[in-house]
Every structure is written in structure tokens, then in C-alpha cells.
Design an enzyme around this catalytic site. Structure first.
Site, short mmCIF file in Angstrom:
data_model
loop_
_atom_site.label_atom_id
_atom_site.label_comp_id
_atom_site.label_asym_id
_atom_site.label_seq_id
_atom_site.Cartn_x
_atom_site.Cartn_y
_atom_site.Cartn_z
NE ARG A 3 -0.46 26.88 -2.60
CZ ARG A 3 -0.06 28.04 -3.04
NH1 ARG A 3 1.02 28.14 -3.76
NH2 ARG A 3 -0.75 29.12 -2.79
CB THR A 4 6.86 26.54 0.57
OG1 THR A 4 7.27 25.20 0.77
CG2 THR A 4 7.71 27.44 1.42
CG LEU A 5 1.50 29.62 1.52
CD1 LEU A 5 0.35 29.84 2.49
CD2 LEU A 5 1.06 29.98 0.12
#
Lengths: 245, 273
Positions: A22-24
Site C-alpha cells: 500500500r502507498t505509505l
């Protein structure tokens, strides 16, 4: 390699491998986009910089792209997510064309689609890290809207993303009018972009202006703004106080 | 352990002894009270004959407006004024303190104060407190060497600028200045530009609001225009005033003193001159 972290009450907290899916945080980012409605349609401006943290890595990124015949999408934030969104929109327009019924997607429809995509990704804790500006003209109706990375979506007569919210919006709220001509609109946008150039550290002096009218969508060639640095206090700040700072 | 015969005098500056206790308390869940901040828009610009300073008048305590019409342009010297943003107590105390120091300096040197004197005194104080005195200032004035405008940050760094903004509304005000400032503005153009920048802060920043204060300083003259503009008046004021309902009786007001006033006659010699 996967491992789970156990806490006192025995529930699993997080799977490290899942985190990489996921995009952090964003890596290569574009700065503000400013757009206004004017007499004949919509105008949008953005610079061509892509920053990698505090480095100015890319100086030739087009952050505004035409979608179909009627709309233009401008994006600030993570560039790779912007390219992904362009792919989604390609798929959307392709599927729409296959119906071959003479209908084409207008800006309202594209805006709605983008809002759904952004909101659903945010609900899955895997956002597309962008703030999008969608403008266009279809059947004489001008449209200008914005979607943020958490799915906040609205329409307005003038919008700005990122730093533009703080620096360009006050100018637009004061000086925007319903009946701006093309030259006046471009001057107003250039005024905002110049302030952003002076005061946003990730802005560069290479911008494009896009025009959306009933006839179609065009993006200008890149050009730069004139800046002024000859104030007396800049050239000689310690007058009356030699040696001070 | 015996105490030493000579007590060491207390060192200047802050004592950080209680920080460990505060850390422990915050870990246990205690929320420290928030400071009264000015959440401000303050600006200054240099025009043809001098300096114009401007400020809004809202003081906030978190999300609440604590003071709708506070004064943020502080007196430093007859020819020097200072706008303050940040913690209200810090800006008041630090400008008061340096104003007193400047007055004593004027008595000692028999000369008008210079803006760089005020600048150096403020800078020294703020730096020695390492940013804990949360005062961000716009200092402007006209002295024998000409008009000067400086910004001072809480950690003690300073800038000399032709136009400056500070506070939470600084970006909104700076966008007006960057778009419209020119050198050699006349007094009226300058006042209008400052008022426009403060209004931009008032209407586009939530931490700023209410009225516009302006101070114009020129050689040998200053004008403090308190509430120069009031762009947020109360819109609905009942013209009838407060009318009592028929059932209410307005009683007579009678003041009865509780004690007889005692007159004290002077006894003894007058004080020596």
C-alpha cells in the site's frame, strides 16, 4: 519474509509484507495546479517539475493531460499514481468508445468516476496520492472540479491544489470575475503562478497553460515567467548597519 | 550532606528541571493547557517616505476567539513600532521589555533610538531562550539612517526586507504583496496595499479576523490608525433595543452607601523634594 507482531491481548497487528503493498508516502511529487473558469471555458496552469524529496529530479513532466475530447486532468502529488490514473481513464474512454454510439465522456462524468476511484482507494487504506483538478466544456457548459486523495470532491469557479490553496486562492477570491477574457484569465493565472514561484520551494520557472473551450482542449508549449529581484532592500540590506544581518 | 556556606546565585534563562515531570505526566495522559496565541496576520512594508505596519485584531485560544479586538502593534519608541505574532504573552512581554531598554538607552545617549538597536536587543533575548519565547515580530521604524523593516523569528534569526508578513495568515498576505508591491509607493497606495493584505489574511485564514490596525511611520512623525478598517461589523442589531415584557416591573435603583467615608488629614512633614 513475513512475520506478525503480537501484542498483549493476542491479536495480530500487521503483516510487514502487506505494508509494502500500500502507498505509505509519496516519492516523486508535483506541486500546485491552479485553474479558473473564464468567459469561453476553463484555463489551467501548472509547472513542469517533479521533485524527489528535496531534490528537483525531473523538469519536464507534463502534469496536465487531455481526457477524451472535452476534458483536461491536472494532478499534483505522486507522479506514478497520476500515470496510473491516466491508465484507468484510458481504459474508461476505450470501453466507452467501443459502444460506438456517438456519445463521449464529458467532464462531469470523468469527475464522478475519479471521485469514486479516489474514495474507494482511500477506504482500502491504499490511496492514490494525488489532488486532481478536472476541467472541461461540453455542450456549452463549463465545468471545473477537484478531487483530493481522501475523496473530497467539489466544483467551483476557481480551484488550486497544494500550496496554491494558501497562496493562489486569496488572489483568485479577490480578482476572479465571471466575464474574464482569455488574455485577462492568462494574466490572472500567471500572477498566481509567479507568487507560487517566489514562495513555494518545489516550484520551477517552467510552466504550461491549458485552455478548454467548446472547440477542444489545448495545452500550450512550456515557457517561463519574468521575475523581479531588484528591490533596494535585497541589493543592500544592511544600509545603516554595516556588518549586521 | 551539609549545605555549602556560600549559596550559588540562580543562573539566568529557563530552568528545565520540571521537564522530566511534565513528560511523565503527558505519558500518563495529562493534556497541558494551550497558550493564548495570536494566530495572526501581521505585515509591514517600506514606502517612499517611511514604513507602514499592519495587523489584524483577533486573539485565539485554540478554536475559540479569546479577544475580538486586541492590539498587536506595540510601541517600542516614538519612531519605532513592532507587530507581534505567536504567544500573546511572549510578544507583549518581550516588546515591553525592549521598549524600556530603549528608553533607558535614549536617556543615556541623548539620541533618538535606531531600529537596529531594537533589532539587536530583541534578537539577543530571543536567541538566548532558544525559541521557547514564541514571539515572531515585524519591526519597523524610521531613524536617522532612514526607514527600516525587519522580521524576527522566535529562534532569534532576522531578515531585512522591503515587505514582510508573519503569522498564520502570512501566506495569504504575502500573495497580495508579491503580486502588487512596487518600490516608491505613496502613502495612500501603501496604506491601501497593507489594508488589502491584512484583509486577505482576515478572510482567507481562520486564525485571523475582525479589524485592521495600521501604523504609518515617517521621518519625525507617526500615525497609529487603530481600527482603520472594520470589515466585519455586526450585521443584525435590533433597532428596538431590549424591550421588557409587560409582566416585568422595572424597580427603582437606589444606592445606599454601607460606610461613612472617612477623611484622612495629613499629619507630619511633607516628603523631601
Amino acid at each position: 519474509m513475513t512475520f506478525t507482531i503480537q501484542i498483549e491481548n493476542g491479536t495480530e497487528v500487521r503483516n510487514a509484507e502487506a505494508d509494502s503493498q500500500r502507498t505509505l508516502y509519496p516519492y516523486v511529487t508535483g506541486t500546485s495546479v491552479v485553474a479558473i473558469k473564464y468567459k469561453d471555458g476553463v484555463l489551467m496552469a501548472s509547472d513542469m517539475g517533479g521533485s524527489y524529496g528535496s531534490t528537483l529530479r525531473y523538469k519536464n513532466i507534463e502534469r496536465m493531460k487531455a481526457i477524451g475530447k472535452h476534458s483536461l486532468l491536472g494532478a499534483s502529488g505522486e507522479i506514478s499514481d497520476f500515470q496510473e490514473i491516466l491508465r484507468y481513464l484510458d481504459e474508461l474512454t476505450l470501453n466507452d468508445n467501443m459502444w460506438d454510439d456517438g456519445n463521449s465522456l464529458g467532464p462531469k462524468e470523468v469527475h464522478n468516476y475519479l471521485t469514486r476511484v479516489m474514495y474507494n482507494r482511500r477506504n482500502k487504506f491504499n490511496p492514490l496520492w494525488n489532488t486532481l483538478v478536472l476541467g472541461g466544456v461540453k455542450n456549452g457548459e463549463k465545468y471545473l472540479g477537484m478531487v483530493s486523495m481522501i475523496g473530497v470532491s467539489f466544483e467551483d469557479n476557481h480551484v488550486a491544489t497544494g500550496f496554491g490553496n494558501h497562496l493562489a486562492r486569496p488572489i483568485l477570491r479577490d480578482e476572479w470575475r465571471e466575464d474574464l477574457g482569455f488574455e485577462e484569465g492568462v494574466k490572472l493565472l500567471e500572477k498566481c503562478m509567479r507568487v507560487l514561484l517566489y514562495r513555494d520551494r518545489s516550484a520551477i520557472n517552467k510552466l504550461q497553460i491549458a485552455k478548454m473551450t467548446e472547440e477542444g482542449v489545448t495545452v500550450s508549449e512550456p515557457y517561463s515567467l519574468k521575475t523581479f529581484w531588484e528591490f533596494k532592500a535585497f541589493t543592500n540590506p544592511t544600509v545603516g548597519a554595516e556588518g549586521s544581518w | 550532606m551539609s549545605q555549602s556556606a556560600v549559596d550559588v546565585p540562580p543562573k539566568g534563562g529557563f530552568s528545565f528541571d520540571l521537564c522530566k515531570r511534565n513528560d511523565m505526566l503527558t505519558q500518563k495522559g495529562l493534556k497541558a493547557p494551550s497558550f493564548l496565541k495570536t494566530g495572526t496576520t501581521i505585515v509591514g512594508l517600506i514606502f517612499k517616505d517611511g514604513v507602514i505596519l499592519g495587523a489584524d485584531t483577533r486573539a485565539t485560544e485554540g478554536p475559540i476567539v479569546a479577544d475580538k479586538n486586541c492590539e498587536k502593534i506595540h510601541y517600542m519608541a516614538p519612531n519605532i513600532y513592532c507587530c507581534g505574532a505567536g504567544t500573546a504573552a511572549d510578544t507583549e512581554a518581550v516588546t515591553d521589555m525592549v521598549s524600556s531598554q530603549l528608553r533607558l538607552h535614549r536617556y543615556q545617549t541623548s539620541r533618538d533610538s535606531r531600529v537596529i538597536t531594537a533589532l539587536t536587543l530583541l534578537k539577543k533575548h530571543l536567541f538566548s531562550y532558544q525559541g521557547h519565547v514564541s514571539a515572531a515580530l515585524v519591526l519597523g521604524g524610521v531613524d536617522i539612517t532612514g526607514p527600516h523593516l525587519h522580521t524576527i523569528y522566535p529562534h532569534g534569526s532576522t531578515d531585512t526586507l522591503p515587505f514582510a508578513t508573519m503569522g498564520s495568515g502570512s501566506l495569504a498576505a504575502m500573495s497580495v504583496f508579491e503580486a502588487k508591491y512596487k518600490e516608491g509607493l505613496t502613502r495612500d497606495e501603501g496604506i491601501q496595499l497593507v489594508a488589502e493584505a491584512i484583509c486577505s489574511g482576515i478572510f482567507n485564514d481562520l486564525g485571523s479576523g475582525s479589524n485592521v490596525d495600521i501604523c504609518v511611520i515617517t521621518k519625525g512623525n507617526k500615525e497609529y490608525l487603530r481600527n482603520y478598517m472594520e470589515p466585519n461589523p455586526r450585521t443584525y442589531v435590533s433597532s428596538k433595543g431590549y424591550s421588557f415584557t409587560k409582566k416585568t416591573e422595572v424597580l427603582l435603583t437606589k444606592i445606599t452607601p454601607l460606610l461613612e467615608r472617612v477623611e484622612i488629614t495629613e499629619v507630619g512633614e511633607a516628603m523631601e523634594e
